[in-house]
Every structure is written in structure tokens, then in C-alpha cells.
Design a protein around this motif. Structure first.
Motif, short mmCIF file in Angstrom:
data_model
loop_
_atom_site.label_atom_id
_atom_site.label_comp_id
_atom_site.label_asym_id
_atom_site.label_seq_id
_atom_site.Cartn_x
_atom_site.Cartn_y
_atom_site.Cartn_z
N SER A 82 0.83 -1.21 0.00
CA SER A 82 0.00 0.00 0.00
C SER A 82 0.86 1.26 0.00
N GLY A 83 2.01 1.22 0.69
CA GLY A 83 2.91 2.37 0.69
C GLY A 83 3.49 2.63 -0.68
N VAL A 84 3.89 1.58 -1.39
CA VAL A 84 4.41 1.73 -2.75
C VAL A 84 3.31 2.24 -3.67
N ALA A 85 2.09 1.72 -3.50
CA ALA A 85 0.96 2.17 -4.33
C ALA A 85 0.69 3.65 -4.12
N ASP A 86 0.70 4.09 -2.85
CA ASP A 86 0.47 5.51 -2.57
C ASP A 86 1.60 6.37 -3.13
N PHE A 87 2.81 5.90 -3.00
CA PHE A 87 3.98 6.64 -3.49
C PHE A 87 3.90 6.85 -5.00
N GLY A 117 1.11 6.42 -6.82
CA GLY A 117 -0.21 6.86 -7.25
C GLY A 117 -0.88 5.86 -8.17
N VAL A 118 -0.72 4.55 -7.86
CA VAL A 118 -1.29 3.50 -8.70
C VAL A 118 -2.09 2.54 -7.84
N ASP A 119 -2.79 1.63 -8.49
CA ASP A 119 -3.55 0.59 -7.82
C ASP A 119 -2.58 -0.36 -7.08
N PRO A 120 -2.99 -0.93 -5.91
CA PRO A 120 -2.12 -1.87 -5.19
C PRO A 120 -1.65 -3.06 -6.03
N TRP A 121 -2.51 -3.53 -6.95
CA TRP A 121 -2.08 -4.65 -7.78
C TRP A 121 -1.01 -4.23 -8.77
N ALA A 122 -1.08 -3.01 -9.26
CA ALA A 122 0.01 -2.50 -10.10
C ALA A 122 1.28 -2.36 -9.28
N ALA A 123 1.15 -1.94 -8.01
CA ALA A 123 2.32 -1.83 -7.14
C ALA A 123 2.96 -3.20 -6.93
N ARG A 124 2.15 -4.23 -6.77
CA ARG A 124 2.70 -5.58 -6.62
C ARG A 124 3.52 -5.99 -7.85
N THR A 125 3.00 -5.65 -9.02
CA THR A 125 3.73 -5.98 -10.25
C THR A 125 5.08 -5.29 -10.27
N VAL A 126 5.12 -4.03 -9.88
CA VAL A 126 6.38 -3.29 -9.84
C VAL A 126 7.34 -3.93 -8.85
N ILE A 127 6.85 -4.26 -7.67
CA ILE A 127 7.71 -4.84 -6.63
C ILE A 127 8.29 -6.17 -7.09
N HIS A 128 7.45 -7.01 -7.66
CA HIS A 128 7.94 -8.33 -8.12
C HIS A 128 8.92 -8.21 -9.28
N SER A 129 8.88 -7.10 -10.01
CA SER A 129 9.78 -6.94 -11.16
C SER A 129 11.19 -6.49 -10.76
N LEU A 130 11.37 -6.05 -9.52
CA LEU A 130 12.64 -5.43 -9.11
C LEU A 130 13.86 -6.33 -9.33
#
Length: 401
Positions: free
Chosen positions: A230-235, A237-250
Motif C-alpha cells: 500500500s505504501g508503494v501504491a500511494d507513493f 499513485g497507482v492501484d495496489p495490484w500494479a504496485a505488486r507488479t512493480v515490486i515483483h519486477s525489481l
């Protein structure tokens, strides 16, 4: 030969594209007028320097760009200072995508913004910013950096532009943006009172074209302790599921700095770094890894510009260098605009970054300049004052308009 074949034997300069091979003398003759130009120089002292590459890396096809003989001489003139490594790589990527399109192959949605021309504005005298892949923007507080970003976003977020014009500074303005997608395109934006008008490729259109996406990060803190989904999503400005995709791609996008990430059922994120950052350092550098991964994933769907406004406040110089190294990686497909007073960023102007300065012209106006003298002047402190003291004074001066 492979470099020429990948370019379809055409010049990679997007404003040239000349065919470099054809019939020569006699029934079997071939005329070849192309040249394999180096991006970083083949030897020390050459145009654009060696970029810290090894002899093998400088001779690799990745450090070459196919051009006609005329453009090949042009980009190397004056030690190559008018044609940065970043710009030539953008040309190469753009041209190879155009060739794939003509051939009927798979085309990545690669594009990039070439220029922003200010023709009339209440904060700027007329001027042009030529953009490359990596861009530095220098300017004192009050010089208009934020308004310049609003112009860059006027095709995708016109409300930002109109809020400033109609509420705080009632005035008419006009600007033009050129970009490649991969063909050269141009849009003009005119504001007259509360009327906003667009032209795309010299044709009036009722709604703005949306050729690229701008993601801007500025006044919020670039720190993330105990990161969560949720913190990454807020940072971002995207949906939490989009944030998960970004995190898993790191780990896949940044294998040299992050070896693994994991998420627990509550959404907390655990990161395994490839180097020994302390906890306080991790909290400050992790957001930049997230931004790079997010912008790259966006760029694979649509042309993307990542704008960072004063991101280095309170960062250790070693971390600034790490972040600059991060964005200088040739793998990224997005453009970066970094507005900063950091002396370390000044020093990286010859590492592929294009530099623009907003020079105060007196009153409320600023002049947009990419001239070497103006760029050097902002990095030349008066006698008796250190650069750090000058930068502190700039930050403490009037608030951004």
C-alpha cells in the motif's frame, strides 16, 4: 555490417533517414555512403569521451550507430558536444524500431519527446529545450521549473496548465511539443483566456493527442521505511495490484542491486540487496529503485517521461552517485528529467546528460538556455564562496512560483 543491416542501411538520424547503399559504377557495382559512428569514442580524447568503457565495449555493436557520411561527420564535430551519448542512443533505438515497423516485425512502443518550444508565456522568454534520454534542469527557486513541467504535461494533464493560467496568472500562452512515435510528430497548445486549443501535425483537433505519459515526483519525501504494497501504491499513485507488479519486477530489472523480494500476507515487503546498505540508507534509496522499475514497465506500454524535482535533498553524496548511475544505465527505455541543485549532478553533464538552465532575466521572466556558458555559469561560484554555499542560498530563496 550487422550495424548497417539493423538500420536497414539508412541513416539513424531521425531528421535524415537517407539510404546509404545503392547501385555503383558498372553493372555489378555497389555504392556505400554509410558509416558506423561510435557513440562513445573509440579512443581517449575522441568525441563524447570513452564513458569508462573497456576497449572491447567501445568496439561492440552496442556502442555504434549507423549514419550517412554527412551526419556521421556532424555528430562528431566540436568534440561531439552537441550530440550526447544519450541522444545518439535514443536515435538508434528509435530508428531500429522504425525499421522493424517497416519490415513487419514486432515493434516496441518506443518513442521520445524531442523538444519543448515556448513561444509565449508569462514566466519565460521564447526558447526551446532539446530533450534527450537523460536531462538535467538547473534553476533557482522561482525560476519556473514547475511551470515548465506543466507545459511538458499539457497534452496529458491540461488541468495543471489551466489552473495556473486562469487562477493565479491570467495570461495567454503558446507552446509546441515535438516527439517521435517513431515518426516525427508536432502538437501546438494555445491558451487564450479560458480557451484551450490544440493542433496536431498542423491540423486543429478538439482534444489533445496523448503521445506519452509524464510521471512527476517532487515535494514528497523520497524515503520509505518498512515498505509495504500500500505504501508503494500511494507513493506511485497507482492501484495496489500494479504496485505488486512493480515490486515483483525489481530483481529482474535491477539484478545488480536487488537479488530477491518477498511479500507477506499483510503486504509487507522484504528486500534482499546485493550490497550492504544500512537500514536508513535502504529507506532512502529503495524509492528510486521503485521509480526506475515503474517507469520502465510503463515505457514498455507507452512512451514515458520520469520527472524528479529536487530528489537529492538530505541524501549522502554516495547515494546521489548511486542514483545517477542507476538512471545512466543504457537498458532503460524511458526519459528522465532531473531538476536539481546537486553539485554531483553538475559533474555528470558529460555522462550522457543534456543540461538546461533557467536564467533569470529580471522581473518575473526566465530565459531557457542550453548554452555551455550559461550552464557553466551556474556551476561557477563567486570568489570566496563554495558551490555548496551557493546551492544552500538557492534553496533558501523565494518559493517556487
Amino acid at each position: 555490417m550487422k550495424l548497417a543491416q539493423r538500420a536497414g542501411f539508412r541513416c539513424s538520424n531521425p531528421q535524415c533517414g537517407a539510404l546509404t547503399i545503392g547501385p555503383g559504377a558498372g553493372p555489378e557495382g555497389v555504392s556505400d555512403t554509410g558509416t558506423a559512428a561510435h557513440i562513445f569514442a573509440a579512443a581517449a580524447g575522441g568525441p563524447r569521451g570513452t564513458g569508462g568503457l573497456s576497449d572491447k565495449e567501445r568496439s561492440a555493436i552496442s556502442n555504434g550507430i549507423w549514419m550517412c557520411a554527412s551526419c556521421g561527420r556532424l555528430v562528431d564535430a566540436n568534440a561531439g558536444k552537441f550530440y550526447s551519448e544519450s541522444l545518439l542512443r535514443s536515435w538508434k533505438d528509435l530508428h531500429e524500431n522504425r525499421v522493424r515497423l517497416e519490415q513487419g516485425g514486432h515493434v516496441q512502443p518506443f518513442g521520445w519527446v524531442q523538444s519543448l518550444e515556448v513561444m509565449s508565456h508569462y514566466l519565460f522568454t521564447p526558447g526551446v529545450i532539446q530533450l534527450s534520454k537523460l536531462n538535467l534542469l538547473f534553476g533557482m527557486n522561482g525560476s519556473g521549473k514547475t511551470r515548465l513541467f506543466h507545459l511538458l504535461r499539457c497534452l496529458t494533464s491540461p488541468q495543471l496548465l489551466m489552473d495556473a493560467v486562469s487562477v493565479k496568472y491570467p495570461a495567454d500562452l503558446s507552446c509546441a511539443i515535438t516527439w517521435f512515435d517513431p515518426a516525427l510528430r508536432r502538437a501546438t497548445v494555445d491558451v487564450c483566456g479560458e480557451v484551450l486549443e490544440y493542433q496536431a501535425d498542423d491540423r486543429r483537433v478538439p482534444l489533445p493527442p496523448r503521445p506519452y505519459r509524464v510521471w512527476s515526483f517532487g515535494t514528497q519525501s523520497f524515503a520509505m521505511e518498512s515498505p509495504t504494497v500500500s505504501g508503494v501504491a500511494d507513493f506511485l499513485g497507482v492501484d495496489p495490484w500494479a504496485a505488486r507488479t512493480v515490486i515483483h519486477s525489481l530483481p529482474g530489472l535491477l539484478p545488480d542491486v536487488i537479488s530477491d523480494v518477498s511479500l507477506n500476507s499483510e503486504g509487507s515487503v522484504s528486500i534482499t540487496y546485493c550490497r550492504g546498505w544500512r537500514a536508513a540508507e535502504q529507506s532512502r534509496i529503495f524509492p528510486f529503485y521503485v521509480l526506475a522499475a515503474f517507469a520502465e514497465l510503463q515505457a514498455r506500454a507507452e512512451p514515458t517521461i520520469l520527472v524528479l524535482d529536487e530528489p537529492f535533498n538530505f541524501l549522502h553524496p554516495a547515494m546521489e552517485m548511486e542514483i545517477l548511475d542507476l538512471f545512466e544505465s543504457s537498458q532503460w527505455e524511458f526519459q528522465v528529467i532531473l531538476a536539481t541543485f546537486s553539485p554531483h549532478a553538475y559533474d555528470r553533464r558529460h555522462h550522457g546528460w543534456s543540461a538546461t538552465v533557467l536564467v533569470s532575466e529580471g522581473g518575473r521572466k526566465s530565459r531557457i538556455s542550453q548554452e555551455d556558458d550559461d550552464v557553466e555559469a551556474i556551476n561557477r561560484p563567486p570568489k570566496g564562496e563554495s558551490l555548496e554555499e551557493i546551492i544552500k542560498g538557492m534553496r533558501a530563496s523565494s518559493k517556487e512560483l
